[in-house]
Design a protein around this motif. Sequence first.
Motif, PDB file in Angstrom:
ATOM      1  N   TYR A   1       0.616   6.513   3.535  1.00 31.50           N
ATOM      2  CA  TYR A   1      -0.028   5.274   3.961  1.00 31.50           C
ATOM      3  C   TYR A   1       0.720   4.573   5.103  1.00 31.50           C
ATOM      4  N   ASP A   2       1.612   5.278   5.753  1.00 32.80           N
ATOM      5  CA  ASP A   2       2.298   4.700   6.911  1.00 32.80           C
ATOM      6  C   ASP A   2       1.358   4.783   8.116  1.00 32.80           C
ATOM      7  N   PRO A   3       0.847   3.656   8.609  1.00 32.85           N
ATOM      8  CA  PRO A   3      -0.190   3.686   9.655  1.00 32.85           C
ATOM      9  C   PRO A   3       0.269   4.278  10.975  1.00 32.85           C
TER      10      PRO A   3
ATOM     11  N   ALA B   1      -3.358   8.745   8.121  1.00 28.94           N
ATOM     12  CA  ALA B   1      -2.492   7.823   7.377  1.00 28.94           C
ATOM     13  C   ALA B   1      -2.882   6.375   7.668  1.00 28.94           C
ATOM     14  N   ARG B   2      -3.252   6.108   8.900  1.00 27.10           N
ATOM     15  CA  ARG B   2      -3.671   4.741   9.243  1.00 27.10           C
ATOM     16  C   ARG B   2      -4.954   4.373   8.505  1.00 27.10           C
TER      17      ARG B   2
ATOM     18  N   ARG C   1      -6.676   1.112   1.654  1.00 27.84           N
ATOM     19  CA  ARG C   1      -5.934   0.525   0.524  1.00 27.84           C
ATOM     20  C   ARG C   1      -5.689  -0.959   0.776  1.00 27.84           C
ATOM     21  N   TRP C   2      -5.491  -1.342   2.026  1.00 28.09           N
ATOM     22  CA  TRP C   2      -5.311  -2.755   2.374  1.00 28.09           C
ATOM     23  C   TRP C   2      -6.550  -3.559   1.972  1.00 28.09           C
TER      24      TRP C   2
ATOM     25  N   LYS D   1       2.106   3.632  -3.371  1.00 25.46           N
ATOM     26  CA  LYS D   1       1.348   4.725  -3.990  1.00 25.46           C
ATOM     27  C   LYS D   1       1.864   6.085  -3.528  1.00 25.46           C
TER      28      LYS D   1
ATOM     29  N   ALA E   1       0.827  -1.209   0.000  1.00 21.20           N
ATOM     30  CA  ALA E   1       0.000   0.000   0.000  1.00 21.20           C
ATOM     31  C   ALA E   1       0.860   1.257   0.000  1.00 21.20           C
ATOM     32  N   MET E   2       2.081   1.164   0.550  1.00 17.80           N
ATOM     33  CA  MET E   2       2.974   2.327   0.670  1.00 17.80           C
ATOM     34  C   MET E   2       3.446   2.844  -0.689  1.00 17.80           C
TER      35      MET E   2
ATOM     36  N   ASN F   1      -5.960   5.649   5.677  1.00 13.71           N
ATOM     37  CA  ASN F   1      -5.558   5.469   4.275  1.00 13.71           C
ATOM     38  C   ASN F   1      -5.012   4.068   4.047  1.00 13.71           C
ATOM     39  N   SER F   2      -4.171   3.629   4.992  1.00 14.43           N
ATOM     40  CA  SER F   2      -3.566   2.309   4.878  1.00 14.43           C
ATOM     41  C   SER F   2      -4.616   1.212   4.927  1.00 14.43           C
TER      42      SER F   2
END
Length: 787
Positions: free
Chosen positions: A245-247, A253-254, A260-261, A230, A227-228, A256-257
């Motif tokens: 996307y770093d949780p 950011a979490r 996408r996950w 992107k 996911a990162m 977002n992650s």
Amino acid sequence: MSATGNNDSAATVSGSTAAPPARKRRRRRLLIVLAVLALLAGTGLTAGAYYVDSVPTPSDLELPESTTVYFADGRTPMAKLGTENRTIVPYGEMNDAAKQAIVATEDRTFWTNEGIDFSGVLRAAWSNVTGGQRQGASTITQQYARVAADLKGVSYSRKLREAVIAWKLDDKYSKEEILGFYLNTVPFGRGSYGIEAAAQAYFGKTVRRDAPAANQLTTAEAMVLCAMVKQPEADPDDPEGHPGYDPRRSPLARQNSIDRWNYIRDGMVKLGYLSADEAANLAYPDTVKPLDPAAGRSNLDRPTGLVVNHVLSELRQTEPFQGKPADYIRNGGFKIVTTIDKRVQDAADAAADLRRDTAPEAVRGQPKNWQAALVAVEPGTGRVLGYHGGSDGSGADYAGWYQDENGEARGFGQHPPGSSFKVYDLATAVQEKISVKQHFDSPETKEFPASGRTKGSPAGPIRNAERAPCQPDCALWEATVASLNVTYFALTEQLGTDKVIDMATKAGVDSMWANEKGNPRPKRIELRGHSGEELARHFSTEVGIGQYGITVQDHANGMATFAAGGKRADAHFVRAVTKGDEKILDEQLVQTDIGLDREAVNQLNWTLSRVKAAKLDNGWDSAGKTGTWQAGTSTTQNVHTWMVGYTGALAAAVWLGTVDGKPLRTSDGSYEVYGSTGPGPIWRQFMEQATAALKLDPDKYRFQEPAFPDDTPSPTAPATPKPTSAQPTPTPTRPTCDPGTCVTASPTRKPTPTPTGSPKPSPSRSPKPSRSAEPSLTPPVFDRALR
């Protein structure tokens, strides 16, 4: 339905049944040509032809790969080097999780497409012709092409070049190879490039399929990493609104992650990598390591960063690395195993870092300008087991010197050794069959006309700092324990400065710094490869009482030679270098006998073991010597203090001084700092902790008692000091005796005194003495011709 290695087919990895038929491939290639021609209409045919002719392919690329430096166990990392944090793992050695997750994330048609997103290229071409909005969708092959060619920005020329490279890649390489290129290349954030570096940075795991299952990256974890891709890092212009996307970066950011996950999980099901039930039972992993602002740093700021400087300097002198570009080692993907034992290094840092609460009480809480350095060497091998040149690995090195990438000398590691240098005088004496029980005239002061040390000379006569019970008639061993300058100056005259220098050189002192008229800084004189007779012109008789600077590293190597019974091995920092399965370099252990027989070694050990500061409380036989060198012409203020010594298993040298060259002054205003009170406690704590950590049996390293075959020595014939041309001007004697030791040096078994008197040199031409500049703690000026 997962990849199994280099021989995986597209069908087994993707679930597809066949590659596109030849007719379909030709039709698609025609579309590519049309798209390219459309793009050329906007960019120019000449530019397009240039791109086609000059595009790089993976075979042209040498991806920078991190070099890792390890402690001696080959498993514990010390530092990571390189412009990019990357560890390349061949495709066939990766587990399935990363391969499947990246395809599900970035290019679900990867196993069936021809490397180019045809619709995307045509949209870009149409937009170019019509002046519409630019397009940016890309396949995995195109993305790799962009990274490989260092393509940046969104321009039609970039899009064209990317398409052409991708086309060529798909023609020349298998899908497995291209996916391997991609996974080892793209950035994943936190300074990591490639999936292996990312697995370590985010989860502390590996993608290697041969690792224990518990250490391998799982499917759920691989999905988080993919996911990162992107957006590997937060947008610097809007880090809060677009954090990536770093949780662990922020709640947004979490989320977002997680979003996408979930998208990736759906793709894993569609591609057949997961069943619906497996996907339903798959949980988002909350085991991502906390975001560490220092994670991108390579540990070079730690004390062992100085070790890395020596490692690189040493490697540049070897055949595999000599003459290579400056970044060849750092970006070469090497595994460097050093000689540094983590247990010994920890003990060295704990004792010698004066700012830590683990340092001995005697040196804790002292002024900020105090600085210590410690080097430990393994007797018989020359392996540097511990090295503390300072607490900041990117700062000054007070234990030695090394060559940087430009061949320039770096380091502040040379200091006048004072009485600690007398170990080499003593070793020369016992080699020359002068018994340690032989007596010398040892008054409080004495003139030495042959060396220019008289009452009428600027330097004045030689004097002792304190009185000892044996004076004015002392055995050599008593004078050693009491550190009497008069005795040792007489001994140096008797032996000859050339022989003392020879002994120091053979034992391990490779360099010594000499004072030159008109030069405010001492000049490095390389001793290795030169005879004492050649070198004596640079040094006066004061060499015997430690006037001339040497490094802590060299002094430790000299102690290791004595600990090994007179067998010298070169001090070194590298045990092995490998790259993958290839052995690049291996250490070659060579011993050189310096000419001390068993009796000489026994007398040396016997004498140095009677130095009070060298006694350990852990049951080990130990030997050592203190030393001090005073500030300027002062007789009460010291600027350099030493403690050096060894057991049969470990040798170490400790220096304590100041970073600005000012006298050592305690926090309560006292100048009473000596070898026994400053570096002595550091040396003893280190030796006790290090030997305990190594878990060695002290009974296997006992010293042997000397036989003293010449227990009743006969008078020695007067010796004439060997004149040297252009003999250096002597400086005033620096008292090097610790007051506490001088007055308590009484043996348990005192030999019968047989006075012989000090040797009286015959008249010879005396040098014209003048006061030399005191060596200061400034970067040494190195003699490049003698390097």
